[in-house]
Write a protein that holds these residues in place. Structure first.
Motif, PDB file in Angstrom:
ATOM      1  N   LEU A 204       0.840  -1.187   0.000  1.00  0.00           N
ATOM      2  CA  LEU A 204       0.000   0.000   0.000  1.00  0.00           C
ATOM      3  C   LEU A 204       0.879   1.242   0.000  1.00  0.00           C
ATOM      4  O   LEU A 204       1.938   1.256   0.617  1.00  0.00           O
ATOM      5  N   PRO A 205       0.431   2.307  -0.683  1.00  0.00           N
ATOM      6  CA  PRO A 205       1.247   3.526  -0.726  1.00  0.00           C
ATOM      7  C   PRO A 205       1.236   4.247   0.607  1.00  0.00           C
ATOM      8  O   PRO A 205       0.380   4.009   1.456  1.00  0.00           O
ATOM      9  N   ASN A 206       2.188   5.126   0.742  1.00  0.00           N
ATOM     10  CA  ASN A 206       2.298   5.957   1.950  1.00  0.00           C
ATOM     11  C   ASN A 206       2.462   5.134   3.217  1.00  0.00           C
ATOM     12  O   ASN A 206       2.037   5.552   4.291  1.00  0.00           O
ATOM     13  N   ALA A 207       3.018   3.963   3.080  1.00  0.00           N
ATOM     14  CA  ALA A 207       3.208   3.154   4.293  1.00  0.00           C
ATOM     15  C   ALA A 207       4.528   3.545   4.926  1.00  0.00           C
ATOM     16  O   ALA A 207       5.573   3.416   4.310  1.00  0.00           O
ATOM     17  N   THR A 208       4.481   4.037   6.115  1.00  0.00           N
ATOM     18  CA  THR A 208       5.724   4.482   6.761  1.00  0.00           C
ATOM     19  C   THR A 208       6.488   3.275   7.259  1.00  0.00           C
ATOM     20  O   THR A 208       7.678   3.136   7.066  1.00  0.00           O
ATOM     21  N   SER A 209       5.766   2.408   7.903  1.00  0.00           N
ATOM     22  CA  SER A 209       6.448   1.219   8.399  1.00  0.00           C
ATOM     23  C   SER A 209       6.070   0.049   7.507  1.00  0.00           C
ATOM     24  O   SER A 209       4.914  -0.202   7.263  1.00  0.00           O
ATOM     25  N   ARG A 210       7.056  -0.619   7.065  1.00  0.00           N
ATOM     26  CA  ARG A 210       6.795  -1.761   6.191  1.00  0.00           C
ATOM     27  C   ARG A 210       5.916  -2.790   6.892  1.00  0.00           C
ATOM     28  O   ARG A 210       5.087  -3.421   6.284  1.00  0.00           O
ATOM     29  N   ILE A 211       6.128  -2.934   8.177  1.00  0.00           N
ATOM     30  CA  ILE A 211       5.405  -3.967   8.922  1.00  0.00           C
ATOM     31  C   ILE A 211       3.908  -3.699   8.903  1.00  0.00           C
ATOM     32  O   ILE A 211       3.114  -4.560   8.575  1.00  0.00           O
ATOM     33  N   SER A 212       3.530  -2.493   9.210  1.00  0.00           N
ATOM     34  CA  SER A 212       2.091  -2.231   9.272  1.00  0.00           C
ATOM     35  C   SER A 212       1.460  -2.266   7.886  1.00  0.00           C
ATOM     36  O   SER A 212       0.340  -2.711   7.719  1.00  0.00           O
ATOM     37  N   SER A 213       2.205  -1.837   6.871  1.00  0.00           N
ATOM     38  CA  SER A 213       1.593  -1.839   5.535  1.00  0.00           C
ATOM     39  C   SER A 213       1.420  -3.253   5.023  1.00  0.00           C
ATOM     40  O   SER A 213       0.505  -3.547   4.291  1.00  0.00           O
ATOM     41  N   ARG A 214       2.305  -4.130   5.429  1.00  0.00           N
ATOM     42  CA  ARG A 214       2.191  -5.503   4.949  1.00  0.00           C
ATOM     43  C   ARG A 214       0.894  -6.145   5.408  1.00  0.00           C
ATOM     44  O   ARG A 214       0.260  -6.871   4.679  1.00  0.00           O
ATOM     45  N   LEU A 215       0.497  -5.881   6.578  1.00  0.00           N
ATOM     46  CA  LEU A 215      -0.749  -6.468   7.054  1.00  0.00           C
ATOM     47  C   LEU A 215      -1.895  -6.089   6.141  1.00  0.00           C
ATOM     48  O   LEU A 215      -2.757  -6.875   5.839  1.00  0.00           O
ATOM     49  N   LEU A 216      -1.877  -4.843   5.683  1.00  0.00           N
ATOM     50  CA  LEU A 216      -2.962  -4.393   4.818  1.00  0.00           C
ATOM     51  C   LEU A 216      -2.824  -4.913   3.389  1.00  0.00           C
ATOM     52  O   LEU A 216      -3.768  -4.903   2.636  1.00  0.00           O
ATOM     53  N   ALA A 217      -1.667  -5.371   3.061  1.00  0.00           N
ATOM     54  CA  ALA A 217      -1.486  -5.869   1.704  1.00  0.00           C
ATOM     55  C   ALA A 217      -2.174  -7.198   1.475  1.00  0.00           C
ATOM     56  O   ALA A 217      -2.374  -7.611   0.356  1.00  0.00           O
ATOM     57  N   HIS A 218      -2.582  -7.852   2.492  1.00  0.00           N
ATOM     58  CA  HIS A 218      -3.316  -9.114   2.323  1.00  0.00           C
ATOM     59  C   HIS A 218      -4.536  -8.934   1.464  1.00  0.00           C
ATOM     60  O   HIS A 218      -5.170  -7.905   1.500  1.00  0.00           O
ATOM     61  N   GLU A 219      -4.915  -9.912   0.781  1.00  0.00           N
ATOM     62  CA  GLU A 219      -6.198 -10.007   0.094  1.00  0.00           C
ATOM     63  C   GLU A 219      -6.447  -8.914  -0.918  1.00  0.00           C
ATOM     64  O   GLU A 219      -7.246  -9.074  -1.806  1.00  0.00           O
ATOM     65  N   ILE A 220      -5.822  -7.760  -0.721  1.00  0.00           N
ATOM     66  CA  ILE A 220      -6.165  -6.677  -1.632  1.00  0.00           C
ATOM     67  C   ILE A 220      -5.193  -6.592  -2.797  1.00  0.00           C
ATOM     68  O   ILE A 220      -5.597  -6.439  -3.942  1.00  0.00           O
ATOM     69  N   LYS A 221      -3.921  -6.706  -2.453  1.00  0.00           N
ATOM     70  CA  LYS A 221      -2.951  -6.461  -3.531  1.00  0.00           C
ATOM     71  C   LYS A 221      -1.973  -7.593  -3.814  1.00  0.00           C
ATOM     72  O   LYS A 221      -1.389  -7.648  -4.881  1.00  0.00           O
ATOM     73  N   ALA A 222      -1.789  -8.464  -2.837  1.00  0.00           N
ATOM     74  CA  ALA A 222      -0.783  -9.506  -3.068  1.00  0.00           C
ATOM     75  C   ALA A 222      -1.310 -10.508  -4.076  1.00  0.00           C
ATOM     76  O   ALA A 222      -2.472 -10.931  -4.014  1.00  0.00           O
ATOM     77  N   VAL A 223      -0.464 -10.891  -5.004  1.00  0.00           N
ATOM     78  CA  VAL A 223      -0.872 -11.846  -6.045  1.00  0.00           C
ATOM     79  C   VAL A 223       0.176 -12.963  -6.108  1.00  0.00           C
ATOM     80  O   VAL A 223       1.381 -12.701  -6.078  1.00  0.00           O
ATOM     81  N   LYS A 224      -0.317 -14.162  -6.226  1.00  0.00           N
ATOM     82  CA  LYS A 224       0.580 -15.324  -6.260  1.00  0.00           C
ATOM     83  C   LYS A 224       1.558 -15.196  -7.416  1.00  0.00           C
ATOM     84  O   LYS A 224       1.162 -14.949  -8.558  1.00  0.00           O
ATOM     85  N   GLU A 225       2.837 -15.427  -7.105  1.00  0.00           N
ATOM     86  CA  GLU A 225       3.827 -15.288  -8.166  1.00  0.00           C
ATOM     87  C   GLU A 225       4.103 -16.632  -8.824  1.00  0.00           C
ATOM     88  O   GLU A 225       3.795 -17.699  -8.292  1.00  0.00           O
ATOM     89  N   TYR A 226       4.719 -16.551 -10.001  1.00  0.00           N
ATOM     90  CA  TYR A 226       5.028 -17.761 -10.747  1.00  0.00           C
ATOM     91  C   TYR A 226       6.269 -18.415 -10.177  1.00  0.00           C
ATOM     92  O   TYR A 226       7.255 -17.748  -9.883  1.00  0.00           O
ATOM     93  N   ALA A 227       6.193 -19.739 -10.007  1.00  0.00           N
ATOM     94  CA  ALA A 227       7.377 -20.487  -9.569  1.00  0.00           C
ATOM     95  C   ALA A 227       7.443 -21.755 -10.386  1.00  0.00           C
ATOM     96  O   ALA A 227       6.419 -22.371 -10.673  1.00  0.00           O
ATOM     97  N   ARG A 228       8.631 -22.123 -10.776  1.00  0.00           N
ATOM     98  CA  ARG A 228       8.778 -23.365 -11.556  1.00  0.00           C
ATOM     99  C   ARG A 228       8.281 -24.543 -10.749  1.00  0.00           C
ATOM    100  O   ARG A 228       8.615 -24.660  -9.586  1.00  0.00           O
ATOM    101  N   PRO A 229       7.498 -25.410 -11.369  1.00  0.00           N
ATOM    102  CA  PRO A 229       6.997 -26.557 -10.605  1.00  0.00           C
ATOM    103  C   PRO A 229       8.145 -27.482 -10.218  1.00  0.00           C
ATOM    104  O   PRO A 229       8.957 -27.850 -11.062  1.00  0.00           O
TER     105      PRO A 229
END
Lengths: 339, 400
Positions: free
Chosen positions: A34-59
């Motif tokens: 999320l933008p304007n996140a001062t602390s990485r820790i607190s912004s990460r909590l909000l990144a759930h469900e809204i913005k995080a997307v599963k990345e590609y990994a070789r099977p």
């Protein structure tokens, strides 16, 4: 004989375990925070469900499939729509960064799709969006260096999406309202491959009334008949995505045109205006047409070309793949996900 | 085998055929077209029949006969897919029989029959599913390839007893499948194998004719018109006069190739083989009438697409332009021809949206390919043709 149909259980765009892992490893993308996140820790909590997307990994070979990490088709559709509407459309980040993120995430979506052997209209929608995205990328990244855009990988992903899509249309219950459109892209993209003409003729019997297909077919026929004038004329009247599909052939057709012209107009007294060349071959600017000709060893003086029948030098430069009539300021998401 | 013979008698005939090394007879006894298929004694329970088979035969013949019984059972269930699967199994058992034969090749006549029936069944399933099950074609190709390897690898035996003679018959069937699958690139390794065989000119005439037919069609596809002409002409000339149907088939492909080189077929030939659809096309090409050509092609579109020559005909357009433009030249009798004259000529063929730029492009291609000798002057908007032979005879032009 059929393997049991697997259905994923992960209802988030990104499995929670992966979110936690990448969070800890500091491997979240700028698009997942999320933008304007001062602390990485607190912004990460909000990144759930809204913005995080599963990345590609070789099977990993031999590893059993964990259904908790696989997203079912509804989630896949929601995810790709999110990527197109909310990420691909962003104006505040360079397209190279957007491409890098979105293409990777779409690859992961396709992977989940394949594992679950998804069929049906939702799968069709996902693949249609994916294909359009890859096509747009071909045009938007035409000048990008190889570190930012690997054309071979994009081609591989594009063809994978489009072939899977064309197979899904075969089913009797499938929604084929866009099939003509995608058969057109397939035909244009694979213009120079063996077997495409046969497929084109077959599809022609089904899509006689389709404006987009017939237009694409005319473009292909012009290419097959080496009618470069008609080819470029038709392209200038094509949709954005059709232009994207045919883009990779532009260079070759221009080269063949100039080879032909070199012989046909080859005469000491003969002069050919550079503006005419630029118009016929749809160069963005006259200066590009001039550069193109000079690079082949054709003399240009006072805006006139002198063709001498001398054999031309060969080279490839991606700058010469751009077409005059493409608008750069269009909304990408409107192109990819109309309506 | 008669309709009312007992199963024991059927087995007796098989035994006799095998002991006498009669490949043809064995094939007949394993054919789905033979009357023995309808014999009720073959409809008994499989384990019962298996018992009889094991009593009389030794491996690998046990599996061969048992698999044929499976085919018969599938036929009686009216299930094309199961019949195909069973026939596939039969061919696989047959491969083991073939492999067990050292220094003898009498079974290759049996092989021809089995593979031809397998291919026919595969095509039947493929059409039944409207082209969705490509796997039957692919599986057939695999089975045929393993027979091919057995034959091609038979290098120890003397020429008389070698299985190499079976190669071409298999290859022709593979071509048929690859053409259906539209995977023509798979033909290349096969043609290479045949061309490097020392016996390549000594195969059965009928096999050679079929082979050259497919090679010619492939060449046509690759725009190698000289090669296509050579092969298709050979096939046409050596095809048995009694096989009217085959001769017609070859001609269907030979005609566009000949036209491409500049030869126009006679009405007599076209009428003789009921290929009058090509009459209008040929005459349009000859007089350079683009409009007539387009009308003729559209009229017979379904026919042309079905036999796969539709695409080939598009290539004839350049000849039509050449013939049309030559007319313009003959009419105007000058060596510096205005581009506008060609624009008018094409507009008269209802090519309404054609402009000078496009006409120059068409002329440029004609010059580049050698159909017209001269050059274009853009600033004077003229085509300047050579005073010597400006429109060479098409058959003399080496096609790029």
């Amino acid at each position: 004989m059929e393997g049991e149909l697997l259905e994923g259980k992960c209802l988030f765009m990104c499995p929670l375990s992966e979110q936690t892992r990448r969070q800890q490893q500091n491997r979240l993308s700028v698009f997942e925070i999320l933008p304007n996140a001062t602390s990485r820790i607190s912004s990460r909590l909000l990144a759930h469900e809204i913005k995080a997307v599963k990345e590609y990994a070789r099977p990993a070979a031999g590893k059993a499939i964990d259904l908790n990490l696989i997203r079912p088709i509804d989630v896949l559709l929601k995810t790709i729509r999110y990527l197109i509407k909310s990420v691909a459309n962003r104006q505040d980040k360079p397209w190279a960064a957007i491409y890098s993120f979105v293409s990777n995430r779409i690859r992961a979506i396709k992977q989940d799709l394949t594992i679950q052997r998804c069929k049906g209209n939702k799968a069709i929608l996902v693949l249609e969006l994916a294909t359009r995205f890859y096509l747009c990328s071909e045009l938007k990244m035409v000048d990008a260096p190889v570190e930012e855009f690997d054309p071979i990988l994009n081609k591989e992903q594009l063809l994978d999406a489009i072939y899977k899509l064309l197979e899904l249309y075969i089913d009797d219950t499938a929604n084929c309202s866009n099939q003509a459109e995608f058969e057109s892209y397939n035909m244009l993209y694979n213009l120079d491959t063996e077997g495409i003409k046969v497929r084109a003729m077959l599809m022609n019997t089904y899509f006689r009334e389709s404006v987009i297909f017939q237009h694409a077919l005319r473009i292909c026929k012009a290419a097959w008949q080496k009618n470069y004038v008609r080819f470029f004329k038709l392209i200038s009247k094509s949709s954005y995505l059709c232009k994207c599909a045919v883009l990779r052939h532009i260079y070759r057709i221009r080269r063949e045109a100039i080879q032909t012209m070199n012989i046909a107009y080859g005469n000491r007294a003969s002069r050919f205006p550079i503006e005419k060349l630029a118009q016929i071959l749809q160069f963005k600017e006259c200066s590009l047409a001039e550069e193109f000709s000079s690079a082949y060893g054709i003399e240009v003086t006072c805006n006139q070309l002198t063709f001498t029948k001398k054999p031309l030098i060969a080279f490839q430069d991606r700058r010469f793949n751009t077409i005059a009539s493409t608008d750069d300021d269009i909304s990408i998401s409107a192109i990819i996900a109309p309506g | 085998m008669a309709f009312n013979q007992s199963f024991t008698q059927y087995l007796g005939s098989l035994d006799y055929a095998i002991n006498n090394k009669d490949g043809r007879k064995l094939g007949q006894l394993l054919s789905i077209k033979d009357s023995h298929i309808q014999n009720p004694s073959l409809k008994q329970r499989e384990d019962v029949l298996q018992h009889y088979i094991c009593q009389r035969f030794a491996p690998p013949y046990i599996d061969l006969i048992a698999d044929h019984i499976k085919v018969v059972a599938a036929i009686h269930h009216y299930d094309p897919r199961h019949t195909f699967d069973a026939q596939l199994g039969l061919l696989q058992s047959f491969s083991r029989v073939l492999q067990s034969h050292k220094d003898e090749n009498w079974a290759i006549s049996t092989m021809y029959l089995l593979i031809s029936e397998l291919t026919a069944l595969a095509f039947k399933v493929y059409h039944y599913t409207k082209g969705k099950s490509t796997d039957v074609l692919e599986k057939s190709a695999e089975a045929l390839m393993s027979c091919f390897r057995i034959c091609a690898g038979d290098s120890r035996s003397s020429l008389e007893t070698s299985k190499k003679w079976g190669m071409l018959g298999i290859v022709n069937n593979l071509f048929k499948i690859y053409f259906k699958l539209n995977k023509l690139h798979l033909c290349k390794p096969l043609t290479r194998a045949i061309n490097s065989a020392t016996i390549k000119d000594e195969f059965l005439k009928s096999h050679i004719v079929t082979y050259r037919y497919y090679v010619g069609r492939k060449a046509m596809f690759d725009s190698q018109f000289k090669e296509a002409d050579e092969n298709l002409s050979f096939a046409f000339n050596h095809c048995h006069t009694a096989s009217r149907k085959n001769k017609r088939l070859i001609l269907m492909y030979l005609l566009p190739v000949k036209m491409m080189i500049g030869y126009i077929p006679s009405n007599r030939l076209l009428s003789k083989y009921r290929l009058t659809q090509f009459l209008e096309i040929a005459s349009a090409v000859k007089i350079g009438n683009l409009l007539k050509f387009k009308e003729a092609v559209e009229k017979h579109e379904k026919f042309l697409i079905r036999c796969g020559v539709y695409l080939m005909l598009e290539r004839l357009k350049i000849l039509i332009y050449r013939n049309l433009f030559k007319k313009v030249f003959l009419l105007m009798r000058v060596h510096q021809l205005p581009i506008s004259a060609f624009v008018v000529a094409l507009r008269s063929m209802q090519e309404e949206d054609i402009d000078a730029d496009e006409v120059e492009c068409i002329l440029a291609n004609l010059i580049y390919t050698g159909y017209v000798r001269g050059y274009i002057s853009h600033q004077h908007q003229k085509l300047v043709v050579s005073k010597q032979n400006p429109f060479p005879v098409p058959s003399q032009v080496s096609l790029r």
